[in-house]
Design a protein around this motif. Structure first.
Motif, PDB file in Angstrom:
ATOM      1  N   CYS A   1      -6.897   2.598  -0.323  1.00  0.00           N
ATOM      2  CA  CYS A   1      -6.273   2.056  -1.530  1.00  0.00           C
ATOM      3  C   CYS A   1      -5.138   2.934  -2.061  1.00  0.00           C
ATOM      4  CB  CYS A   1      -7.333   1.844  -2.608  1.00  0.00           C
ATOM      5  SG  CYS A   1      -8.588   0.636  -2.119  1.00  0.00           S
ATOM      6  N   GLY A   2      -4.673   3.879  -1.256  1.00  0.00           N
ATOM      7  CA  GLY A   2      -3.483   4.636  -1.613  1.00  0.00           C
ATOM      8  C   GLY A   2      -3.735   5.990  -2.232  1.00  0.00           C
TER       9      GLY A   2
ATOM     10  N   ARG B   1      -4.801  -0.444  -8.033  1.00  0.00           N
ATOM     11  CA  ARG B   1      -5.463   0.352  -6.998  1.00  0.00           C
ATOM     12  C   ARG B   1      -6.974   0.395  -7.219  1.00  0.00           C
ATOM     13  NH1 ARG B   1      -1.421   5.575  -6.127  1.00  0.00           N
ATOM     14  NH2 ARG B   1      -0.101   4.598  -4.547  1.00  0.00           N
ATOM     15  N   ILE B   2      -7.386   0.635  -8.460  1.00  0.00           N
ATOM     16  CA  ILE B   2      -8.825   0.702  -8.731  1.00  0.00           C
ATOM     17  C   ILE B   2      -9.479  -0.657  -8.508  1.00  0.00           C
ATOM     18  CG2 ILE B   2     -10.559   1.056 -10.546  1.00  0.00           C
ATOM     19  CD1 ILE B   2      -9.364   3.632  -9.295  1.00  0.00           C
TER      20      ILE B   2
ATOM     21  N   HIS C   1      -3.758  -6.682  -2.996  1.00  0.00           N
ATOM     22  CA  HIS C   1      -4.197  -7.296  -1.742  1.00  0.00           C
ATOM     23  C   HIS C   1      -3.766  -6.443  -0.552  1.00  0.00           C
ATOM     24  CE1 HIS C   1      -5.365 -10.839  -3.967  1.00  0.00           C
ATOM     25  NE2 HIS C   1      -4.171 -10.880  -4.511  1.00  0.00           N
ATOM     26  N   TYR C   2      -3.990  -5.142  -0.637  1.00  0.00           N
ATOM     27  CA  TYR C   2      -3.540  -4.246   0.408  1.00  0.00           C
ATOM     28  C   TYR C   2      -4.138  -4.613   1.769  1.00  0.00           C
ATOM     29  CZ  TYR C   2      -2.479  -1.313  -3.650  1.00  0.00           C
ATOM     30  OH  TYR C   2      -2.025  -0.825  -4.837  1.00  0.00           O
TER      31      TYR C   2
ATOM     32  N   LYS D   1       0.835  -1.194   0.000  1.00  0.00           N
ATOM     33  CA  LYS D   1       0.000   0.000   0.000  1.00  0.00           C
ATOM     34  C   LYS D   1       0.877   1.254   0.000  1.00  0.00           C
ATOM     35  CE  LYS D   1      -3.544   2.399   2.682  1.00  0.00           C
ATOM     36  NZ  LYS D   1      -4.358   2.400   3.919  1.00  0.00           N
ATOM     37  N   GLY D   2       0.524   2.207  -0.864  1.00  0.00           N
ATOM     38  CA  GLY D   2       1.255   3.463  -0.900  1.00  0.00           C
ATOM     39  C   GLY D   2       2.604   3.385  -1.593  1.00  0.00           C
ATOM     40  N   ILE D   3       2.888   2.295  -2.322  1.00  0.00           N
ATOM     41  CA  ILE D   3       4.166   2.160  -3.028  1.00  0.00           C
ATOM     42  C   ILE D   3       4.317   3.294  -4.038  1.00  0.00           C
ATOM     43  CG2 ILE D   3       3.218   0.649  -4.812  1.00  0.00           C
ATOM     44  CD1 ILE D   3       6.698   0.234  -3.294  1.00  0.00           C
TER      45      ILE D   3
END
Length: 277
Positions: free
Chosen positions: A235-236, A212-213, A273-274, A174-176
Motif C-alpha cells: 500500500c505504499g 492508503r489506510i 485500488h492499487y 501506487k507510490g504516488i
C-alpha cells in the motif's frame, strides 16, 4: 450478525463520481443499543433511511437521531454510531471531489459533520427520496437513483477538472508522491493545494494517507493469512513506524488491535485500488 452491507456498482456514466451504491441492515435483532466505530473511508455517504428507525450520531457535542435523508461528510478520524433499533438504509457513496460536480456543493462544506440533505438540496431531492422509499426492490432504487444523479449532472454542467484528476491519481497510483502531482497535471503546487482543500476539504497529502489506510483495511478484510509488513509495503509504505502512525491516526487504534476487534468496527474501504494496477 449486527450489520449486513451489500454493495452495487453504478452505471458507467456515474463511475467518475460515485464509488458505489450500498444497502445496509444494522442491529437486525433489535437486541438493545449497539455502538460501533466508523473508520473514515475518504468518501461522502448519502444515506436514505428506508423506515422510521434511524441511527444516532453526535453533532455539536450532543447525541441525536439522524434525519431521514442525510449526507455524512468527509471525516478524518473515527467516530461512533449507535443503533437502538433495526435500521435499514440505502446509500450512495460519493467520491469526495465529485459531490461538487453532481450537486454544486463542495465537500469542504461538510467536513467532519453530517447534514439533513433535504435542507441542503431542497424539494427536488425530497421528492426523489420519497419515491425511493416507495420502491420495493434494490434494483428499482438503483435505477431511480441513477436517473436522478444523471439529471443533476446535466443541470449543473460542472466539468471534471484537475482536482478530479489529482484525486483519481492519488487513489489509483501506487507510490504516488504528492510533489509529483503538479507536473503531471500542469498546474502549480499552490493552486492544486488551494483548490483541493476547497473542493475536498483536506490537503492532497492528508487524502493520500486516508486512501492508503483504506487499501490496508481492504487487504485485512480478505480471507487470507495476514502479514502486516507485506500489506504495508503493497500500500505504499516503506517504513513500518510511518505505517503504524498513519494507521492509528486514521482508525484510532494499532493494526494488531484492529485485527482483534474489527467486529465492533464499521470499515467500508473505498477509493484506493492499487491492487488493480
Amino acid at each position: 450478525m449486527s450489520s449486513l452491507i451489500t454493495e452495487y456498482m453504478p452505471c458507467e456514466s456515474l463511475r467518475p463520481f460515485v464509488e458505489l451504491f450500498w444497502e445496509g441492515s444494522f442491529n437486525a435483532n433489535a437486541s438493545g443499543q449497539i455502538s460501533m466505530q466508523l473508520i473514515p473511508n475518504g468518501c461522502l455517504e448519502l444515506i436514505i433511511h428506508l423506515n422510521d428507525l434511524h441511527c444516532n450520531l453526535q453533532k455539536d457535542n450532543s447525541w441525536s437521531q439522524t434525519p431521514d435523508y442525510m449526507i455524512i461528510g468527509m471525516f478524518t478520524q473515527p467516530y461512533e454510531v449507535r443503533f437502538e433499533n433495526h435500521v435499514k438504509v440505502f446509500a450512495i457513496r460519493f467520491k469526495p471531489e465529485a459531490i461538487y460536480n453532481v450537486f454544486g456543493v463542495p465537500a469542504s462544506k461538510l467536513k467532519e459533520r453530517y447534514e439533513d440533505m433535504s435542507m441542503v438540496l431542497g424539494s427536488s431531492f425530497r421528492d426523489f427520496s420519497h419515491r425511493l422509499r416507495e420502491e420495493k426492490s434494490v434494483g428499482g432504487m438503483i435505477r431511480n437513483t441513477e436517473k436522478y444523479l444523471l439529471k443533476c449532472l446535466l443541470e449543473n454542467k460542472i466539468d471534471l477538472n484537475y482536482v478530479n484528476s489529482a484525486a483519481d491519481l492519488i487513489r489509483n497510483t501506487k507510490g504516488i508522491k504528492i510533489e509529483d502531482l503538479p507536473n503531471r497535471l500542469y498546474i502549480s503546487q499552490r493552486q492544486l493545494e488551494r483548490e483541493f482543500k476547497d473542493k475536498v476539504g483536506i490537503s492532497p497529502k492528508h487524502y493520500l494517507r486516508i486512501t492508503r489506510i483504506n487499501e490496508v483495511l481492504r487487504m485485512l478484510s480478505a480471507n487470507r493469512p495476514i502479514d502486516l509488513t507485506s500489506v504495508a509495503y503493497h500500500c505504499g509504505y516503506f517504513d513500518q513506524a510511518h505505517f503504524i502512525k498513519d494507521f492509528k491516526r486514521i482508525t484510532g487504534i494499532k493494526p494488531t488491535i484492529y485485527i482483534r476487534e474489527r467486529r465492533q468496527i464499521i470499515a467500508n474501504p473505498g477509493l484506493a485500488h492499487y491492487s488493480q494496477k
